[in-house]
Scaffold this motif. Structure first.
Motif: not given
Length: 110
Positions: A4-8, A69-79
């Motif tokens: 679950d590497a993307s979880q803190f 209100h919180k602005i949720e973060i959508k994890p996006e990465y370069t390719g």
């Protein structure tokens, strides 16, 4: 390395008795064998010290919209070959004015 590497989850870096595990870095970044980087420990410790300093001075949180209100973060990465996170919004708030002044003084030191 983690399913679950993307979880803190800081607990993954602790032993069963709650102590910090020895170095968890195991990558090719510093080389191998006779040609391994002699400064790898200094580099890892410098990053640790920088992160501890930053986290002692600022609280990092979600950005907020006009309604608070919180602005949720959508994890996006370069390719590309060197994958890294794409820019995202976040909030930095000082937690201690004295520490902030010390950090600014260090950053302005020439």
């Amino acid at each position: 390395m983690f399913s679950d590497a993307s979880q803190f989850d800081p607990s993954r870096h602790l032993t069963i008795d709650g102590q910090l595990k020895d170095s968890i870095v195991n990558s090719f970044t510093f080389g191998h064998g006779r040609r391994i980087c002699p400064g790898r420990w200094f580099a890892e410790n410098s990053v640790w010290a920088a992160m501890a300093t930053i986290l002692s001075v600022v609280h990092i949180d979600h950005s907020r919209d006009l309604h608070g209100h919180k602005i949720e973060i959508k994890p996006e990465y370069t390719g590309s070959i060197a994958i890294h996170p794409k820019p995202f919004q976040c909030s930095f708030e000082s937690v201690n004015a004295a520490r902030e002044g010390q950090l600014r003084a260090v950053m302005d030191f020439k």
